[in-house]
Design a protein around this motif. Structure first.
Motif, mmCIF file in Angstrom:
data_model
loop_
_atom_site.group_PDB
_atom_site.id
_atom_site.type_symbol
_atom_site.label_atom_id
_atom_site.label_comp_id
_atom_site.label_asym_id
_atom_site.label_seq_id
_atom_site.Cartn_x
_atom_site.Cartn_y
_atom_site.Cartn_z
ATOM 1 N N PRO A 47 0.810 -1.207 0.000
ATOM 2 C CA PRO A 47 0.000 0.000 0.000
ATOM 3 C C PRO A 47 0.856 1.276 0.000
ATOM 4 O O PRO A 47 1.965 1.290 0.538
ATOM 5 C CB PRO A 47 -0.791 -0.099 1.312
ATOM 6 C CG PRO A 47 -0.650 -1.500 1.768
ATOM 7 C CD PRO A 47 0.670 -1.965 1.255
ATOM 8 N N LEU A 48 0.310 2.356 -0.599
ATOM 9 C CA LEU A 48 0.968 3.648 -0.571
ATOM 10 C C LEU A 48 0.711 4.279 0.787
ATOM 11 O O LEU A 48 -0.434 4.393 1.218
ATOM 12 C CB LEU A 48 0.437 4.553 -1.688
ATOM 13 C CG LEU A 48 0.994 4.291 -3.086
ATOM 14 C CD1 LEU A 48 0.482 2.963 -3.649
ATOM 15 C CD2 LEU A 48 0.623 5.427 -4.034
ATOM 16 N N ALA B 161 6.792 1.090 -1.999
ATOM 17 C CA ALA B 161 7.791 0.130 -1.515
ATOM 18 C C ALA B 161 7.846 0.105 0.007
ATOM 19 O O ALA B 161 8.012 -0.956 0.622
ATOM 20 C CB ALA B 161 9.157 0.469 -2.094
ATOM 21 N N ILE B 162 7.699 1.265 0.627
ATOM 22 C CA ILE B 162 7.660 1.304 2.097
ATOM 23 C C ILE B 162 6.475 0.476 2.596
ATOM 24 O O ILE B 162 6.615 -0.390 3.468
ATOM 25 C CB ILE B 162 7.555 2.760 2.595
ATOM 26 C CG1 ILE B 162 8.834 3.541 2.263
ATOM 27 C CG2 ILE B 162 7.285 2.801 4.101
ATOM 28 C CD1 ILE B 162 8.712 5.037 2.465
ATOM 29 N N GLY B 163 5.304 0.756 2.039
ATOM 30 C CA GLY B 163 4.120 0.003 2.464
ATOM 31 C C GLY B 163 4.192 -1.461 2.100
ATOM 32 O O GLY B 163 3.765 -2.322 2.872
ATOM 33 N N GLY B 164 4.754 -1.751 0.915
ATOM 34 C CA GLY B 164 4.856 -3.135 0.476
ATOM 35 C C GLY B 164 5.752 -3.965 1.375
ATOM 36 O O GLY B 164 5.456 -5.135 1.638
ATOM 37 N N THR C 215 9.955 -2.374 -5.880
ATOM 38 C CA THR C 215 9.055 -3.377 -5.318
ATOM 39 C C THR C 215 9.799 -4.669 -4.998
ATOM 40 O O THR C 215 9.501 -5.340 -3.996
ATOM 41 C CB THR C 215 7.889 -3.644 -6.282
ATOM 42 O OG1 THR C 215 7.287 -2.401 -6.645
ATOM 43 C CG2 THR C 215 6.841 -4.533 -5.637
ATOM 44 N N LYS C 216 10.778 -5.037 -5.834
ATOM 45 C CA LYS C 216 11.570 -6.227 -5.533
ATOM 46 C C LYS C 216 12.397 -6.026 -4.264
ATOM 47 O O LYS C 216 12.602 -6.966 -3.497
ATOM 48 C CB LYS C 216 12.473 -6.574 -6.723
ATOM 49 C CG LYS C 216 11.713 -7.199 -7.896
ATOM 50 C CD LYS C 216 12.641 -7.580 -9.027
ATOM 51 C CE LYS C 216 13.508 -8.790 -8.693
ATOM 52 N NZ LYS C 216 12.718 -10.029 -8.581
ATOM 53 N N ILE C 217 12.870 -4.803 -4.029
ATOM 54 C CA ILE C 217 13.564 -4.515 -2.773
ATOM 55 C C ILE C 217 12.623 -4.742 -1.601
ATOM 56 O O ILE C 217 12.986 -5.382 -0.600
ATOM 57 C CB ILE C 217 14.098 -3.073 -2.766
ATOM 58 C CG1 ILE C 217 15.231 -2.903 -3.794
ATOM 59 C CG2 ILE C 217 14.593 -2.682 -1.371
ATOM 60 C CD1 ILE C 217 15.622 -1.467 -4.045
#
Length: 446
Positions: free
Chosen positions: A307-308, A322-325, A360-362
């Protein structure tokens, strides 16, 4: 003991991965997933039989390298692309496909929504070893060549059938937004209303015709089509929050309750399930939402967009996602949909796809380390060993994006061999290596 589905009993030859798993059979796809994940094949079979793991693998997708999505497995990453009416450039979409495959995306969703999309979709299925997903609702108007309000429920089913026959491995179907869900949405209100493209189209159709959501009303027919071709249903979140203000509201939760019921119905029909989730959401709400989905949807694999975690970073939403993910996946999400820097601004180009996919992979990899997924730390340990030895080729080999890493290093050649321009002759690795080799070091100079 788990019973074989009614659909499987009606057809003596099991069709889907969940049919085979419940019958006690380890399929070639399950063996491939087990090998990739470092798991025993029986672990995979049991997970598929229980619905905790899905292996989206259409029987017509000959080029597929199967992936497992679900509990105890690596977090998977999806790339969205597809031909848009305003930027209808198929060549640019193929560039995005190449980037996605180069960087190891496990899934590609073809979200083409302009013109006749079948040729691109079929070519993508033929080429891609990654699993392919679609949203048939996006394709309905172009496929049927009808105004939205004149499309019938049977027309919608025809589009789902066409996608299944073309070989897509999973389809997003917004079946949970029924009349009960819409009532909750209307009673409580929202800052950003319905932001799901597919959900907004179904909502418009329902309002114009006065009918129930056709994917909900004729859900059994949808499942029969998907079972025939072993297409995994990705239960779309039409009521996902489009702002942090709307997160975890009545509309979102009402739909999630409906999706939980639909999950069991799909499993009973021998169809694998993935559940889609938010959206925009404040950081402190993410972990609870992951647990809520797992409880209400019976541990079905969870697929989230972001999520954002904030709404004010256009141009940098790959970072907010990426933070939320990372938090979502560490808290139980199994599948992350990438977000690019172009989110909320324009159709992404190939460069945006690279930025969004790597971010996103990170996030996915960081979560796998936190979850203790088998082998998740191996590449990090190899990278650290290469750094200790100042082995640049070894570092590039372990990088998520070797091309970017090499470009940065080679853009500023160091004057001292075996270092980079950050520290030069004062490189800590080089200094300590020389000391450990018994040499005397004076600020890195011989």
């Amino acid at each position: 003991m788990t019973q074989i589905s009614a659909a499987a009993r009606g057809n003596p030859a099991s069709v889907t991965q969940i049919d085979h798993a419940r019958a006690g059979t380890v399929t070639p796809a399950m063996r491939t997933v087990a090998e990739k994940e470092g798991r025993d094949p029986e672990y995979i079979r049991e997970g598929v039989a229980a619905g905790r793991i899905a292996i989206p693998a259409n029987i017509h997708h000959a080029s597929l390298s199967p992936e497992g999505v679900g509990g105890g497995l690596r977090t998977k990453v999806n790339v969205n692309l597809g031909i848009s009416g305003d930027v209808a450039c198929e060549a640019e979409e193929w560039k995005k496909v190449d980037v996605a495959l180069e960087l190891g995306a496990e899934a590609i969703m073809d979200l083409s929504n302009s013109g006749k999309t079948a040729a691109f979709r079929r070519a993508l299925v033929e080429k891609s070893p990654a699993m392919i997903g679609t949203v048939p609702m996006y394709d309905a108007i172009g496929y049927l060549e009808k105004p939205l309000v004149t499309i019938t429920a049977e027309d919608f089913l025809d589009v789902v059938r066409a996608h299944a026959q073309d070989g897509v491995d999973f389809v997003t179907v917004h079946a949970g937004m029924n009349r009960r869900t819409i009532e909750s949405f209307r009673e409580t209100g929202r800052l950003t209303n319905i932001v799901s493209r597919g959900g907004s189209l179904i909502f418009a159709w329902m309002e114009a015709t006065g009918n129930e959501n056709p994917f909900y009303e004729f859900y059994d027919e949808v499942l029969a089509i998907l079972h025939e071709h072993d297409v995994t249903i990705s239960l779309g979140d039409a009521m996902r929050p489009g702002s942090t203000y709307d997160a975890t509201d009545a509309g979102q939760i009402a739909e999630l309750i409906e999706i939980g019921k639909l999950t069991r119905r799909a499993w009973d029909a021998g169809v694998q399930v993935i559940v889609e989730g938010p959206g925009h959401m404040a950081l402190d709400e993410i972990a609870a939402n992951m647990k809520l989905e797992k409880r209400l949807c019976h541990d079905a694999p969870f697929y989230v967009l972001g999520p954002l975690v904030t709404d004010i970073a256009p141009g940098y939403d790959h970072i907010t996602a990426a933070i939320g993910g990372a938090v979502a996946a560490a808290s139980g999400a199994d599948f992350l949909c990438y977000v690019t820097p172009a989110e909320h601004l324009r159709l992404p180009d190939a460069a945006d796809v690279r930025e969004g996919l790597v971010a996103t992979k990170i996030a996915a990899h960081a979560a796998d380390i936190a979850k203790g997924v088998p082998g998740a730390r191996d590449a990090d340990n190899r990278m650290s060993d290469a750094r200790r030895r100042v082995d640049w080729e070894g570092m590039f080999a372990e990088a998520l994006d070797p091309v970017r890493a090499r470009e940065y290093f080679e853009s500023a050649p160091p004057s001292t061999e075996g270092t980079c321009t950050m520290c030069g002759e004062m490189c800590a690795m080089r200094t300590v290596n020389q000391i450990m080799d018994g040499l005397t070091v004076d600020l890195g100079k011989e």
